[in-house]
Design a protein around this motif. Structure first.
Motif, PDB file in Angstrom:
ATOM      1  N   LEU A 160       0.921  -1.104  -0.122  1.00 21.43           N
ATOM      2  CA  LEU A 160      -0.091  -0.103   0.017  1.00 21.43           C
ATOM      3  C   LEU A 160       0.839   1.233  -0.189  1.00 21.43           C
ATOM      4  O   LEU A 160       1.552   1.577   0.990  1.00 21.43           O
ATOM      5  CB  LEU A 160      -0.984   0.115   1.171  1.00 21.43           C
ATOM      6  CG  LEU A 160      -1.933  -1.051   1.257  1.00 21.43           C
ATOM      7  CD1 LEU A 160      -2.843  -0.928   2.620  1.00 21.43           C
ATOM      8  CD2 LEU A 160      -3.014  -0.678  -0.098  1.00 21.43           C
ATOM      9  N   GLY A 161       0.798   2.020  -1.068  1.00 18.49           N
ATOM     10  CA  GLY A 161       1.505   3.401  -1.138  1.00 18.49           C
ATOM     11  C   GLY A 161       0.648   4.307  -0.456  1.00 18.49           C
ATOM     12  O   GLY A 161      -0.595   4.318  -0.128  1.00 18.49           O
ATOM     13  N   LYS A 162       1.203   5.398   0.286  1.00 18.09           N
ATOM     14  CA  LYS A 162       0.689   6.561   1.111  1.00 18.09           C
ATOM     15  C   LYS A 162       1.072   7.783   0.596  1.00 18.09           C
ATOM     16  O   LYS A 162       2.410   7.861   0.304  1.00 18.09           O
ATOM     17  CB  LYS A 162       0.907   6.191   2.557  1.00 18.09           C
ATOM     18  CG  LYS A 162       0.475   4.786   3.028  1.00 18.09           C
ATOM     19  CD  LYS A 162       0.807   4.688   4.791  1.00 18.09           C
ATOM     20  CE  LYS A 162       2.429   4.360   4.522  1.00 18.09           C
ATOM     21  NZ  LYS A 162       2.763   4.099   6.036  1.00 18.09           N
ATOM     22  N   TYR A 163       0.019   8.676   0.538  1.00 17.75           N
ATOM     23  CA  TYR A 163       0.327  10.096   0.197  1.00 17.75           C
ATOM     24  C   TYR A 163      -0.430  10.858   1.220  1.00 17.75           C
ATOM     25  O   TYR A 163      -1.928  10.595   1.275  1.00 17.75           O
ATOM     26  CB  TYR A 163       0.090  10.394  -1.191  1.00 17.75           C
ATOM     27  CG  TYR A 163       0.023  11.452  -1.462  1.00 17.75           C
ATOM     28  CD1 TYR A 163       1.233  12.294  -1.805  1.00 17.75           C
ATOM     29  CD2 TYR A 163      -1.013  12.434  -2.158  1.00 17.75           C
ATOM     30  CE1 TYR A 163       1.617  13.812  -2.000  1.00 17.75           C
ATOM     31  CE2 TYR A 163      -0.882  13.652  -2.574  1.00 17.75           C
ATOM     32  CZ  TYR A 163       0.054  14.463  -2.497  1.00 17.75           C
ATOM     33  OH  TYR A 163       0.261  15.838  -2.840  1.00 17.75           O
ATOM     34  N   ARG A 164       0.188  11.997   1.492  1.00 21.24           N
ATOM     35  CA  ARG A 164      -0.624  12.883   2.288  1.00 21.24           C
ATOM     36  C   ARG A 164      -0.488  14.441   1.866  1.00 21.24           C
ATOM     37  O   ARG A 164       0.378  15.224   1.936  1.00 21.24           O
ATOM     38  CB  ARG A 164       0.099  13.186   3.839  1.00 21.24           C
ATOM     39  CG  ARG A 164      -0.300  11.973   4.875  1.00 21.24           C
ATOM     40  CD  ARG A 164       0.183  12.302   6.282  1.00 21.24           C
ATOM     41  NE  ARG A 164      -0.126  11.423   7.303  1.00 21.24           N
ATOM     42  CZ  ARG A 164      -0.195  11.609   8.694  1.00 21.24           C
ATOM     43  NH1 ARG A 164       0.879  12.597   8.982  1.00 21.24           N
ATOM     44  NH2 ARG A 164      -0.486  10.698   9.219  1.00 21.24           N
ATOM     45  N   LEU A 169      -5.157  14.614   5.810  1.00 19.86           N
ATOM     46  CA  LEU A 169      -5.694  13.581   5.077  1.00 19.86           C
ATOM     47  C   LEU A 169      -4.670  12.737   4.498  1.00 19.86           C
ATOM     48  O   LEU A 169      -3.553  13.172   4.081  1.00 19.86           O
ATOM     49  CB  LEU A 169      -6.352  14.490   3.761  1.00 19.86           C
ATOM     50  CG  LEU A 169      -6.761  13.350   2.614  1.00 19.86           C
ATOM     51  CD1 LEU A 169      -8.078  12.719   3.090  1.00 19.86           C
ATOM     52  CD2 LEU A 169      -7.438  14.293   1.291  1.00 19.86           C
ATOM     53  N   THR A 170      -4.876  11.342   4.524  1.00 19.75           N
ATOM     54  CA  THR A 170      -3.989  10.290   4.118  1.00 19.75           C
ATOM     55  C   THR A 170      -4.769   9.550   3.245  1.00 19.75           C
ATOM     56  O   THR A 170      -5.665   8.960   3.366  1.00 19.75           O
ATOM     57  CB  THR A 170      -3.411   9.221   5.101  1.00 19.75           C
ATOM     58  OG1 THR A 170      -2.859   9.997   6.260  1.00 19.75           O
ATOM     59  CG2 THR A 170      -2.608   8.384   4.672  1.00 19.75           C
ATOM     60  N   LEU A 171      -3.944   9.534   1.885  1.00 16.92           N
ATOM     61  CA  LEU A 171      -4.459   8.563   0.692  1.00 16.92           C
ATOM     62  C   LEU A 171      -3.717   7.288   0.679  1.00 16.92           C
ATOM     63  O   LEU A 171      -2.512   7.222   0.777  1.00 16.92           O
ATOM     64  CB  LEU A 171      -4.739   9.495  -0.604  1.00 16.92           C
ATOM     65  CG  LEU A 171      -5.383  10.808  -0.413  1.00 16.92           C
ATOM     66  CD1 LEU A 171      -4.960  11.466  -1.866  1.00 16.92           C
ATOM     67  CD2 LEU A 171      -6.896  10.458  -0.151  1.00 16.92           C
ATOM     68  N   THR A 172      -4.363   6.196   0.218  1.00 16.93           N
ATOM     69  CA  THR A 172      -3.640   4.906   0.089  1.00 16.93           C
ATOM     70  C   THR A 172      -4.101   4.267  -1.041  1.00 16.93           C
ATOM     71  O   THR A 172      -5.360   4.196  -1.480  1.00 16.93           O
ATOM     72  CB  THR A 172      -3.805   4.061   1.395  1.00 16.93           C
ATOM     73  OG1 THR A 172      -5.252   3.665   1.457  1.00 16.93           O
ATOM     74  CG2 THR A 172      -3.320   4.676   2.719  1.00 16.93           C
ATOM     75  N   ALA A 173      -3.142   3.356  -1.548  1.00 18.13           N
ATOM     76  CA  ALA A 173      -3.872   2.667  -2.870  1.00 18.13           C
ATOM     77  C   ALA A 173      -2.592   1.542  -3.125  1.00 18.13           C
ATOM     78  O   ALA A 173      -1.668   1.793  -2.729  1.00 18.13           O
ATOM     79  CB  ALA A 173      -3.793   3.545  -4.137  1.00 18.13           C
ATOM     80  N   GLY A 174      -3.002   0.416  -3.681  1.00 20.13           N
ATOM     81  CA  GLY A 174      -2.226  -0.937  -3.867  1.00 20.13           C
ATOM     82  C   GLY A 174      -2.763  -2.018  -4.136  1.00 20.13           C
ATOM     83  O   GLY A 174      -3.801  -2.197  -3.805  1.00 20.13           O
ATOM     84  N   PRO A 175      -2.073  -3.002  -4.682  1.00 15.36           N
ATOM     85  CA  PRO A 175      -2.369  -4.144  -4.874  1.00 15.36           C
ATOM     86  C   PRO A 175      -2.030  -5.103  -3.697  1.00 15.36           C
ATOM     87  O   PRO A 175      -1.249  -4.988  -2.874  1.00 15.36           O
ATOM     88  CB  PRO A 175      -1.403  -4.773  -6.260  1.00 15.36           C
ATOM     89  CG  PRO A 175      -0.063  -3.905  -5.686  1.00 15.36           C
ATOM     90  CD  PRO A 175      -0.462  -2.682  -5.029  1.00 15.36           C
ATOM     91  N   GLY A 176      -2.845  -6.359  -3.852  1.00 19.33           N
ATOM     92  CA  GLY A 176      -2.606  -7.514  -2.923  1.00 19.33           C
ATOM     93  C   GLY A 176      -2.901  -8.892  -3.472  1.00 19.33           C
ATOM     94  O   GLY A 176      -3.536  -8.829  -4.413  1.00 19.33           O
ATOM     95  N   VAL A 177      -2.509  -9.833  -3.053  1.00 17.19           N
ATOM     96  CA  VAL A 177      -2.919 -11.420  -3.203  1.00 17.19           C
ATOM     97  C   VAL A 177      -3.326 -12.237  -2.170  1.00 17.19           C
ATOM     98  O   VAL A 177      -2.588 -11.941  -1.095  1.00 17.19           O
ATOM     99  CB  VAL A 177      -1.772 -12.040  -4.153  1.00 17.19           C
ATOM    100  CG1 VAL A 177      -1.459 -11.247  -5.368  1.00 17.19           C
ATOM    101  CG2 VAL A 177      -0.386 -12.082  -3.553  1.00 17.19           C
TER     102      VAL A 177
END
Length: 264
Positions: A160-164, A169-177
């Motif tokens: 999960l990448g994180k950006y503030r 405010l914290t935004l997150t996005a990313g892949p998983g399996v």
């Protein structure tokens, strides 16, 4: 913050270990800490269902020193009891025992499941670890059914990448399996000869392997020192043997959720 809307599907038992994840939260100082919250999610009725339902999700957490009861974002455990074996500002390793809150699947969930047995609730043991930096988190967990309900083992890995954009405010996005053992995949996606005779579905025996590929996007907003608001969208694909199961109506599934949390 002690807890957030982790493992939506796991929390409802609708798709074990195929959940939208959350970024592990900063742990407060040692001592006794509490967290209360509530969320609501739109999720598939069961893993592979083409129909959704709205799932209420009460959130609760208590932590004392390294011990905890409640939601564990590090492990995608919706409600468990456990302890951190090691923790610092970057690395956390811990164990937990958790239980399903509802049945993962009922034959009444869909007409195509008529004649199939319900999947009963069970207890699981989890070993989890996370590596956390300001801009990224890597979260892994391995679970084993310890309730004797033939649900086997699973392993999950999420990045999960994180950006503030602002301090609040914290935004997150990313892949998983998710990987599932042959026993896990058989219970959730297999059709035995007896099941086939009762349901009319073709007999099917999936092996071990990938049980889910997912991507999630989330946002958390810190209203003040204690209140947090959040939202999450997760897209999951059921690949390979799992996706080819006659139980699966829809290989690509979405989960949406909002939640609020109060820490004290």
């Amino acid at each position: 913050m002690l807890l957030s809307a982790a493992a939506v599907h796991a929390a409802t038992g609708s798709a074990p270990a195929a959940a939208a994840t959350t970024t592990p939260q900063d742990l407060p100082d040692d001592g006794l800490h509490y967290s209360l919250g509530f969320g609501a999610f739109v999720a598939p009725k069961y893993s592979g269902s083409s129909d959704n339902h709205v799932v209420p999700a009460p959130l609760f957490g208590v932590r004392y020193d390294r011990y905890f009861i409640g939601t564990v974002p590090d492990a995608n455990v919706p409600f468990g009891v456990g302890a951190y074996l090691y923790r610092d500002n970057t690395v956390r390793v811990g164990v937990a025992v958790s239980a399903d809150l509802v049945k993962p699947r009922k034959s009444s969930d869909d007409a195509r499941l008529t004649g199939m047995p319900d999947i009963e609730r069970t207890a699981r043991a989890t070993l989890f670890a996370s590596y956390n930096l300001d801009w990224v988190s890597v979260v892994g967990a391995a679970t084993q059914d310890i309730g004797g309900k033939d649900q086997g083992a699973t392993a999950t890995l999420d990045l999960l990448g994180k950006y503030r954009p602002t301090e609040q405010l914290t935004l997150t996005a990313g892949p998983g399996v998710t990987w599932g053992s042959s026993q896990n995949n058989q219970t959730f996606y297999g059709v035995t000869a007896e099941d086939s005779a009762h349901s009319g579905l073709a007999e099917y025996t999936p092996g071990s392997g990938l049980a889910a590929i997912r991507f999630s996007v989330g946002a958390m907003y810190q209203l003040d020192k204690r209140w947090t608001l959040g939202a999450r969208i997760g897209a999951t694909h059921l690949p390979g043997d799992v996706g080819d199961s006659p139980i699966v109506e829809k290989k690509n599934q979405m989960t949406y959720g909002v939640f609020t949390n109060y820490s004290f």
